[in-house]
Design an enzyme around this catalytic site. Sequence first.
Site, PDB file in Angstrom:
ATOM      1  N   SER A 113     -50.692 -30.490  34.954  1.00 28.28           N
ATOM      2  CA  SER A 113     -50.494 -30.838  36.363  1.00 28.28           C
ATOM      3  C   SER A 113     -49.209 -30.263  36.945  1.00 28.28           C
ATOM      4  CB  SER A 113     -50.491 -32.359  36.524  1.00 28.28           C
ATOM      5  OG  SER A 113     -51.749 -32.887  36.170  1.00 28.28           O
ATOM      6  N   GLU A 153       0.781  -1.224   0.000  1.00 30.77           N
ATOM      7  CA  GLU A 153       0.000   0.000   0.000  1.00 30.77           C
ATOM      8  C   GLU A 153       0.825   1.293   0.000  1.00 30.77           C
ATOM      9  OE1 GLU A 153      -3.376   0.063  -0.216  1.00 30.77           O
ATOM     10  OE2 GLU A 153      -3.213  -2.111  -0.486  1.00 30.77           O
TER      11      GLU A 153
END
Length: 797
Positions: free
Chosen positions: A494, A112
Amino acid sequence: MPTYKKSRQTARTKKPPPPERRWSLGRLLSRLFLILFLVGLVAAGGISYYIYYHFSRDLPDYTSLKDFRPNLITRIYARDGQLMGEYFMEKRIIVPYTRLPQHLILAFLAAEDARFFEHTGVDFLGIVRAFIENVKAGEIVQGGSTITQQVVKSILLSSEKSFSRKLREAILAYRIDNYLTKEEVLYLYLNHIYLGNGAYGVEAAALEYFGKHVEDLNLAEAAMLAGLPKAPTRYAPTNNPLRAKERQTYVLNRMVEEGFVEPAEAQAALNQALTFKTSRQPGFDYVGYYTEYVRQLLEERYGRDPLYKAGFRVYTAADIELHRAAQEAVNQGLKDLYRRHGFRGPLKRLSAKEIDSFCLQQVKYQQKHPPLKGQLQTAVVVQPEKGRNCLVVRFGNEYGFLVQNPAPAPGMKVSEASNIVSRLRLGDVIQVRLQQKASGRQKWLVSVDPDPTAQGALVYVENHTGKVRVIMGGKDYRDSVFNRATQAKRQPGSAFKPIIYATAVEKGYGPGSTLLDEPISLPGGRRGELWTPKNYDNRYSGPISLATALARSRNIPTVRLLMSVGLPPVINLAKAMGLTTQIYPNYSSALGASEVSLFELTRAYSVFPNQGQLAAPILIERLEDRDGRILEEAEPHSRPAISQRTAQIMTELLVGVVTRGTGQKVLALRRPIGGKTGTTNNTRDAWFIGFTPSVTAGVWVGMDDERSLGAKETGSQAAAPIFIRFMQEALKNQPLEEFPSLPATLFASGRDRGVDDEASDDEAEEEEYDNPDEEAQAAVRPRPAINPNFFKKDLGE
């Protein structure tokens, strides 16, 4: 004459006039050029000053880079420190400059900005060099922007392609170069740059592509990453390995040209085979429901932006290995369910005209979530495949072959899978598992999922601390993110009865108190008729003890008990025990008609072995910000929900459910366990919630569309086996614990006549205590009378 002579003399001594000066064309042009040059120089200076002044007026504050705080990942950890989830807008992990290896830095510089340490933010020589290289190549192979300019573009400006933006970028780059050190600029660049696959910064990219930290990258891997900034998506090695290799070659050659590495080193790196893997842990899928629940809690407390951008570190109470055990237990339980009932048929059947619209509704979802191998997909049968012994199914815009002899889904035999395929017809909507892409064609090979709507959920908590170790909200988070442990509200049947019995104990009832098991009719039925509850077996036993009524899960005694204690106290106690959903103010609540979540009901049960204390749930043990500051830290906290006496009696009663009632299967764990089964009408829901002195676990099994699980699929049949499998893993390294003040003889087997293991909650035969001591206690325990005005009192009339 003197005068004359003087005048003559004067005339003779007078200097002749200078010759006439003539300008040559060359001299004229040179003077003109000089003037024009000076004017041009002044004009250029003026224009440059104007441009500089104009484009630098509204520049962002570059000094803010000193304190720049980019978006970071929120990372969620399990109790042992394993990473179990991540949330982010930008997947970034900041690393200090000292952790960046030298060869990684040199690789990015070569690719770069090789003159990074020489220029002052803008590299004019680099611009010229890039221009020449691009002309030679006939395409853009190098950029003229420096690393400093890239920092400016990504952090302070935008990516707009315009002359004005480039000028502003150059001005800021020059200023930044004089404000920050080169190392500080590199630190910003390498932690901020986008490198594909959602990874921002070199640390996130190293973990994403290679599954290792940035300091562990070798030269070959560093060069591969350095080639990504030009076009991260295009050159990502997991997307385009050939192009990624080309970029890696370019970076290594540039490093040799700049003298950063020796040719032999570059060649060795180029020849090195790379292995790509992700840092995503295998346990991510096991804990998906837990992680998502934590995400919801964080978003409620701090908002969406901090959650996805602030970089929280979240340390939870989750146990990944227990989640693995929970998923295996749930899936095994559902496989057993399928074996008992087989293929239940298609989800629905579409007409030929409805197929296209059905599939088009799936397209939008698939655009965001494309089909992947191993996923479960809802598909529709569209046609038989000509010349092949299989069917074609469609899901969205994708097609799949459902072959006659597929690899069977888990829990199926090949013959069963073939039989299912032979029964399917055009328009049948089914769920299929994506096996693999068919060779040579963009279609899938799929297998049918035999029982797609059957689901299970499991919750596991510590009684004393409230730490939630497991939240398993379904059989597979990848198939369905709906959390059936926390989001689903289902009738507990239940399993709700212990709330009623605890209310009765609070009012003075005991295990030996007598309840009446005889028919009863109450107002509140459909169409103004009387409501006449029944026992499962349609048999009645007359007077029975409270302990037997609960152990055998008898319906009529429970309804009569609710009538005696009153609805408001039951509702209030349910709230005190942590239930936040509405409890219907009618007597059908005695049989679990009110809907609850598995998470809340499991916490409510933890009150019994915890001496009546309800511990605040702890999922997040510690929360830190990006700088390590502690934002919150959980400390165990509990509050009284019921009295200690009630808790001890209820523990005794629920241990009795396991030792001599509907939960006898759980005796296979060979340790003291209390708990309760639950089953709803038409066996739509099956529950089992059980506890030891230290932990409580709850299991639910049901269909998402609330269809029946099948005949006799009770809590004992469908849910308890999942509880057993899970608890065998959860408790295998735990010491045997006895409940306080409970006699050891309570766990002896064979003294009480048992019930059929396959019996449902309400099938068991009633039985009184066989222990003479318990009979003696029953004689002195109070039996509160039923209030004759209970209808008016409880129904608010």
